[in-house]
Design an enzyme around this catalytic site. Structure first.
Site, PDB file in Angstrom:
ATOM      1  N   LYS A 106      36.924 -14.437  74.407  1.00  0.00           N
ATOM      2  CA  LYS A 106      37.707 -14.027  75.070  1.00  0.00           C
ATOM      3  C   LYS A 106      38.608 -15.124  75.336  1.00  0.00           C
ATOM      4  CE  LYS A 106      38.056 -14.485  71.384  1.00  0.00           C
ATOM      5  NZ  LYS A 106      37.086 -15.286  69.695  1.00  0.00           N
ATOM      6  N   GLY A 140      37.811 -18.438  76.333  1.00  0.00           N
ATOM      7  CA  GLY A 140      37.928 -19.838  76.127  1.00  0.00           C
ATOM      8  C   GLY A 140      36.677 -20.469  76.125  1.00  0.00           C
ATOM      9  N   ASN A 187      34.072 -20.776  73.963  1.00  0.00           N
ATOM     10  CA  ASN A 187      33.779 -22.151  73.120  1.00  0.00           C
ATOM     11  C   ASN A 187      34.332 -23.608  73.173  1.00  0.00           C
ATOM     12  OD1 ASN A 187      32.030 -20.858  70.115  1.00  0.00           O
ATOM     13  ND2 ASN A 187      33.363 -19.858  71.396  1.00  0.00           N
ATOM     14  N   TRP A 188      35.934 -22.910  73.702  1.00  0.00           N
ATOM     15  CA  TRP A 188      36.296 -24.751  74.301  1.00  0.00           C
ATOM     16  C   TRP A 188      35.479 -25.250  75.774  1.00  0.00           C
ATOM     17  CZ3 TRP A 188      41.570 -24.604  77.447  1.00  0.00           C
ATOM     18  CH2 TRP A 188      41.946 -25.894  77.439  1.00  0.00           C
ATOM     19  N   HIS A 209      27.991 -14.471  78.603  1.00  0.00           N
ATOM     20  CA  HIS A 209      29.678 -13.338  78.879  1.00  0.00           C
ATOM     21  C   HIS A 209      29.557 -12.139  79.970  1.00  0.00           C
ATOM     22  CE1 HIS A 209      31.778 -15.021  75.196  1.00  0.00           C
ATOM     23  NE2 HIS A 209      31.005 -14.482  74.677  1.00  0.00           N
ATOM     24  N   SER A 239      43.649 -11.896  72.563  1.00  0.00           N
ATOM     25  CA  SER A 239      42.961 -12.647  71.385  1.00  0.00           C
ATOM     26  C   SER A 239      41.799 -11.807  71.104  1.00  0.00           C
ATOM     27  CB  SER A 239      42.272 -13.275  72.186  1.00  0.00           C
ATOM     28  OG  SER A 239      41.567 -14.790  71.974  1.00  0.00           O
ATOM     29  N   ARG A 245      42.447 -19.135  66.518  1.00  0.00           N
ATOM     30  CA  ARG A 245      43.577 -18.859  66.417  1.00  0.00           C
ATOM     31  C   ARG A 245      44.366 -19.328  66.875  1.00  0.00           C
ATOM     32  NH1 ARG A 245      46.937 -14.413  68.019  1.00  0.00           N
ATOM     33  NH2 ARG A 245      46.144 -15.219  69.863  1.00  0.00           N
ATOM     34  N   GLY A 267      45.205 -20.530  70.872  1.00  0.00           N
ATOM     35  CA  GLY A 267      45.581 -21.530  71.305  1.00  0.00           C
ATOM     36  C   GLY A 267      46.003 -21.455  73.065  1.00  0.00           C
TER      37      GLY A 267
HETATM   38  P1  A3P Z   1      43.919 -17.468  71.462  1.00  0.00           P
HETATM   39  O1  A3P Z   1      42.959 -15.775  70.465  1.00  0.00           O
HETATM   40  O2  A3P Z   1      44.779 -16.324  72.285  1.00  0.00           O
HETATM   41  O3  A3P Z   1      44.173 -18.629  70.358  1.00  0.00           O
HETATM   42  P2  A3P Z   1      36.245 -17.484  73.116  1.00  0.00           P
HETATM   43  O4  A3P Z   1      36.502 -19.284  72.843  1.00  0.00           O
HETATM   44  O5  A3P Z   1      36.030 -17.156  74.584  1.00  0.00           O
HETATM   45  O6  A3P Z   1      36.379 -16.521  71.960  1.00  0.00           O
HETATM   46  O7  A3P Z   1      37.544 -17.572  73.603  1.00  0.00           O
HETATM   47  C1  A3P Z   1      39.087 -18.065  72.219  1.00  0.00           C
HETATM   48  C2  A3P Z   1      40.373 -18.092  72.644  1.00  0.00           C
HETATM   49  O8  A3P Z   1      40.075 -19.734  72.543  1.00  0.00           O
HETATM   50  C3  A3P Z   1      41.077 -18.386  71.234  1.00  0.00           C
HETATM   51  O9  A3P Z   1      42.216 -18.132  71.971  1.00  0.00           O
HETATM   52  C4  A3P Z   1      41.180 -19.659  70.618  1.00  0.00           C
HETATM   53  O10 A3P Z   1      42.299 -19.985  69.962  1.00  0.00           O
HETATM   54  C5  A3P Z   1      40.964 -20.491  71.788  1.00  0.00           C
HETATM   55  N1  A3P Z   1      40.831 -21.723  72.423  1.00  0.00           N
HETATM   56  C6  A3P Z   1      39.788 -22.103  71.080  1.00  0.00           C
HETATM   57  N2  A3P Z   1      39.491 -23.763  71.409  1.00  0.00           N
HETATM   58  C7  A3P Z   1      40.178 -23.733  71.977  1.00  0.00           C
HETATM   59  C8  A3P Z   1      41.110 -25.232  72.769  1.00  0.00           C
HETATM   60  N3  A3P Z   1      40.610 -26.393  72.415  1.00  0.00           N
HETATM   61  N4  A3P Z   1      42.328 -25.614  73.742  1.00  0.00           N
HETATM   62  C9  A3P Z   1      42.563 -24.310  73.771  1.00  0.00           C
HETATM   63  N5  A3P Z   1      42.054 -22.733  73.531  1.00  0.00           N
HETATM   64  C10 A3P Z   1      41.285 -22.711  72.535  1.00  0.00           C
END
Ligand code: A3P
Length: 315
Positions: free
Chosen positions: A66, A68, A70-71, A130, A160, A271, A273
């Site tokens: 959580k 970020g 995936n981003w 992770h 998150s 969710r 972001g």
């Molecule tokens: P929130 O739950 O606060 O919205 P992970 O990829 O480590 O599981 O992290 C997920 C978090 O990264 C989520 O946060 C998600 O919304 C956010 N996220 C995913 N893609 C993003 C993007 N392109 N820009 C900013 N935040 C992003």
């Protein structure tokens, strides 16, 4: 669609259906005192992970759930493929190899045989994990592979992860935020305690092959963050590549495309972001408890300064 997306969708959706048959108390297993999701990993996989052989050109992205991942994973993949200038045929070859070898991008997921199969990948590998440094296979830190470490302020990470636990079928749900908060503070979640995870990475902060980047830093100025990443990995990009990739990996764009890129997982993952969502859930005493714990464990460290706790976490 980048590299092995289909494989990610397949594995995650398969684990959704498996989790329906598992009682909540068995959705996680413990390995060396840390919990992991049963449908994605196993003690045998984590045992076999010790034999993983890193390559000097591996691109490793490490972050607690959580923060970020995936981003950042998407940003790094876009940057790496721009640098490598893969042709469409080469890209197809990469995807096919990953599909055929049943490789999942997250290091600690999958079956114990995955590490042997990963040796056969005929191109630069992008590996996400992770795991904190002391749980990584020894060859990663001994090799010349570079590790990009992702951090996010602990309060937003906690919020998150709370929503993720309650929406992700393969993780146990919590009856209330208060019950969850206590589990978060005590490390009773998948991948253990986030604060312990940060303490371990702080020990490596001056390591020449490790770079720390924060979620908040990327939110503030993604292009600047990407330039630091490019310099670290030695990716050679043109000036116009940076805004192009930033646009392609913005929250809005990734959310809109999430069904195609992440399948059913997309709705759960993308969710809000934003920075500062913790203010909706943290009580006064929970704020104080987190502030105290952060100060006790990380106060005065280089990692704490990098994370700007006072800017992002103070009520
Ligand atoms: P929130 O739950 O606060 O919205 P992970 O990829 O480590 O599981 O992290 C997920 C978090 O990264 C989520 O946060 C998600 O919304 C956010 N996220 C995913 N893609 C993003 C993007 N392109 N820009 C900013 N935040 C992003």
């Amino acid at each position: 669609m980048s590299r092995n997306r289909e494989r990610v969708i397949e594995v995650v959706e398969n684990s959704f259906s498996q989790s329906e048959k598992i009682p909540p108390e068995d959705l996680m297993f413990s390995y060396r005192g840390i919990l992991y999701p049963t449908t994605l990993s196993s003690p045998e996989t984590l045992e076999a992970l010790k034999s993983f052989e890193a390559r000097s050109d591996d691109v490793i992205v490490a972050g607690y759930p959580k923060t970020g991942n995936n981003w950042l994973n998407e940003i790094v993949r876009e940057m790496e493929s721009t640098d490598a200038k893969y042709t469409e045929e080469e890209m197809e070859e990469i995807k096919n190899a990953e599909r055929k070898l049943e490789i999942f991008p997250c290091l600690e997921f999958g079956d114990p045989g995955a590490y042997e199969r990963m040796k056969k990948l005929p191109f630069r590998r992008i590996i996400i994990t992770h795991l904190p440094p002391h749980l990584l296979p020894p060859s990663i830190l001994q090799s010349k592979a570079k590790i990009l470490v992702l951090v996010r302020n602990p309060k937003d990470t906690a919020v998150s992860y709370y929503h993720f636990h309650n929406n992700m079928p393969l993780l146990p749900s919590f009856a209330s935020w208060d019950e969850y908060f206590s589990a978060f503070m005590n490390g009773k979640l998948a991948w253990g305690s986030y604060i312990d995870h940060l303490v371990e990475w702080n020990k490596y902060i001056d390591h020449e092959r490790i770079m720390v980047i924060s979620y908040e830093e990327l939110k503030e100025d993604q292009v600047l963050g990407m330039k630091r990443i490019a310099a670290f990995f030695g990716f050679s990009l043109c000036e116009e590549d940076f805004p192009r990739i930033a646009k392609k990996t913005s929250f809005q764009t990734m959310k809109e495309k999430s069904e195609e890129t992440h399948g059913k997982f997309g709705d759960i993952l993308f969710r809000k972001g934003v920075v500062g969502n913790w203010r909706d859930l943290f009580s006064k005493s929970q704020n104080e408890e987190m502030d105290q714990k952060f100060e006790d464990c990380l106060g005065g460290t280089k990692l704490a300064a990098k994370m700007k706790y006072d800017v992002y976490c103070k009520a």
